[in-house]
Write a protein that holds these residues in place. Sequence first.
Motif, PDB file in Angstrom:
ATOM      1  N   LYS A 274       0.800  -1.217   0.000  1.00  0.00           N
ATOM      2  CA  LYS A 274       0.000   0.000   0.000  1.00  0.00           C
ATOM      3  C   LYS A 274       0.837   1.273   0.000  1.00  0.00           C
ATOM      4  N   THR A 275       1.877   1.315   0.820  1.00  0.00           N
ATOM      5  CA  THR A 275       2.642   2.564   0.890  1.00  0.00           C
ATOM      6  C   THR A 275       4.025   2.320   1.448  1.00  0.00           C
ATOM      7  N   ILE A 276       4.956   3.164   1.024  1.00  0.00           N
ATOM      8  CA  ILE A 276       6.322   3.179   1.558  1.00  0.00           C
ATOM      9  C   ILE A 276       6.380   4.196   2.688  1.00  0.00           C
ATOM     10  N   VAL A 277       7.058   3.817   3.772  1.00  0.00           N
ATOM     11  CA  VAL A 277       7.297   4.727   4.893  1.00  0.00           C
ATOM     12  C   VAL A 277       8.794   4.777   5.148  1.00  0.00           C
ATOM     13  N   ASP A 278       9.378   5.951   4.993  1.00  0.00           N
ATOM     14  CA  ASP A 278      10.796   6.177   5.284  1.00  0.00           C
ATOM     15  C   ASP A 278      10.918   7.072   6.508  1.00  0.00           C
ATOM     16  N   TYR A 279      11.897   6.811   7.338  1.00  0.00           N
ATOM     17  CA  TYR A 279      12.179   7.729   8.444  1.00  0.00           C
ATOM     18  C   TYR A 279      13.557   7.455   9.028  1.00  0.00           C
ATOM     19  N   LYS A 280      14.012   8.388   9.834  1.00  0.00           N
ATOM     20  CA  LYS A 280      15.284   8.244  10.550  1.00  0.00           C
ATOM     21  C   LYS A 280      14.980   7.896  12.009  1.00  0.00           C
ATOM     22  N   ARG A 281      15.832   7.067  12.588  1.00  0.00           N
ATOM     23  CA  ARG A 281      15.616   6.603  13.967  1.00  0.00           C
ATOM     24  C   ARG A 281      16.914   6.691  14.767  1.00  0.00           C
ATOM     25  N   ILE A 282      16.797   7.204  15.978  1.00  0.00           N
ATOM     26  CA  ILE A 282      17.896   7.199  16.943  1.00  0.00           C
ATOM     27  C   ILE A 282      17.489   6.225  18.044  1.00  0.00           C
ATOM     28  N   PRO A 283      18.102   5.046  18.098  1.00  0.00           N
ATOM     29  CA  PRO A 283      17.658   4.010  19.040  1.00  0.00           C
ATOM     30  C   PRO A 283      18.620   3.831  20.226  1.00  0.00           C
ATOM     31  N   PHE A 284      18.028   3.619  21.390  1.00  0.00           N
ATOM     32  CA  PHE A 284      18.784   3.349  22.613  1.00  0.00           C
ATOM     33  C   PHE A 284      18.256   2.068  23.257  1.00  0.00           C
ATOM     34  N   VAL A 285      19.139   1.338  23.914  1.00  0.00           N
ATOM     35  CA  VAL A 285      18.754   0.107  24.600  1.00  0.00           C
ATOM     36  C   VAL A 285      19.261   0.138  26.037  1.00  0.00           C
ATOM     37  N   TYR A 286      18.531  -0.588  26.898  1.00  0.00           N
ATOM     38  CA  TYR A 286      18.870  -0.658  28.325  1.00  0.00           C
ATOM     39  C   TYR A 286      18.485  -2.050  28.800  1.00  0.00           C
ATOM     40  N   ALA A 287      19.465  -2.821  29.267  1.00  0.00           N
ATOM     41  CA  ALA A 287      19.245  -4.235  29.554  1.00  0.00           C
ATOM     42  C   ALA A 287      18.175  -4.501  30.617  1.00  0.00           C
ATOM     43  N   PRO A 288      18.217  -3.848  31.793  1.00  0.00           N
ATOM     44  CA  PRO A 288      17.170  -4.115  32.783  1.00  0.00           C
ATOM     45  C   PRO A 288      15.785  -3.768  32.236  1.00  0.00           C
ATOM     46  N   GLY A 289      14.904  -4.738  32.232  1.00  0.00           N
ATOM     47  CA  GLY A 289      13.569  -4.532  31.671  1.00  0.00           C
ATOM     48  C   GLY A 289      13.520  -4.680  30.167  1.00  0.00           C
ATOM     49  N   ASN A 290      14.683  -4.960  29.551  1.00  0.00           N
ATOM     50  CA  ASN A 290      14.761  -5.061  28.088  1.00  0.00           C
ATOM     51  C   ASN A 290      14.105  -3.841  27.438  1.00  0.00           C
ATOM     52  N   VAL A 291      14.584  -2.668  27.839  1.00  0.00           N
ATOM     53  CA  VAL A 291      13.987  -1.403  27.411  1.00  0.00           C
ATOM     54  C   VAL A 291      14.616  -0.945  26.090  1.00  0.00           C
TER      55      VAL A 291
END
Length: 223
Positions: A136-153
Amino acid sequence: MNFRHELKHVLSYADFLSIRPRLSAVMQSDEHTINGIYEIRSLYFDNLSDKALREKFDGVNCREKFRIRYYNGDRSFILLEKKTKQNGLCSKVQAVLNDEEILAVANGTYDVLQKSNTPLVQELYRKITTQGLMPKTIVDYKRIPFVYAPGNVRVTLDYDIRTARHCTDFLNPDCITIKAGDAPIILEVKWDAFLPALIRDIVQVPSTHTTAFSKYAACRIYG
């Protein structure tokens, strides 16, 4: 199927500039980023009656959507994903597509998918043939991702959301995209059993509000 909690918040640019260094001070950057950022291209599926889109707008309690996704323009590694939402919780299952399956989707020759030994690919094929799922459609975006082990956040900052008008050629790097209107910067927070207080305090920006914003819905306005 493992379900996770998910919250989304709309950020102003000032909030974005404020929260990014605070997140980086206590969380790790996702290892797959390039200079802390990665670019995402997704191709979303829906049926002739726009079932996934309508269920999103109607707030249906149990719903799903299929998409194909790759990162940083790397078309050698493409994922099929099904995202499910149930009782406010989210789950995602993934499968790597081989070259033949990728070309089948790009060309609309879906019978190739029928030969797959991967359950998720087989499910997509069944729903293409029985429910009329289609790109149906293309979605492009930029992402800044962070991870934190406790709680698998996992905390992400998504911005520069763009779409291709009347084009679903997701393999074409020259596909012309346009900004998805006034789509905001989105802060997403995902966790398993608990959200550590340290992270909760950081993401509670006073000027933000919780949102049900959908990149797919925002981009469908244009095609």
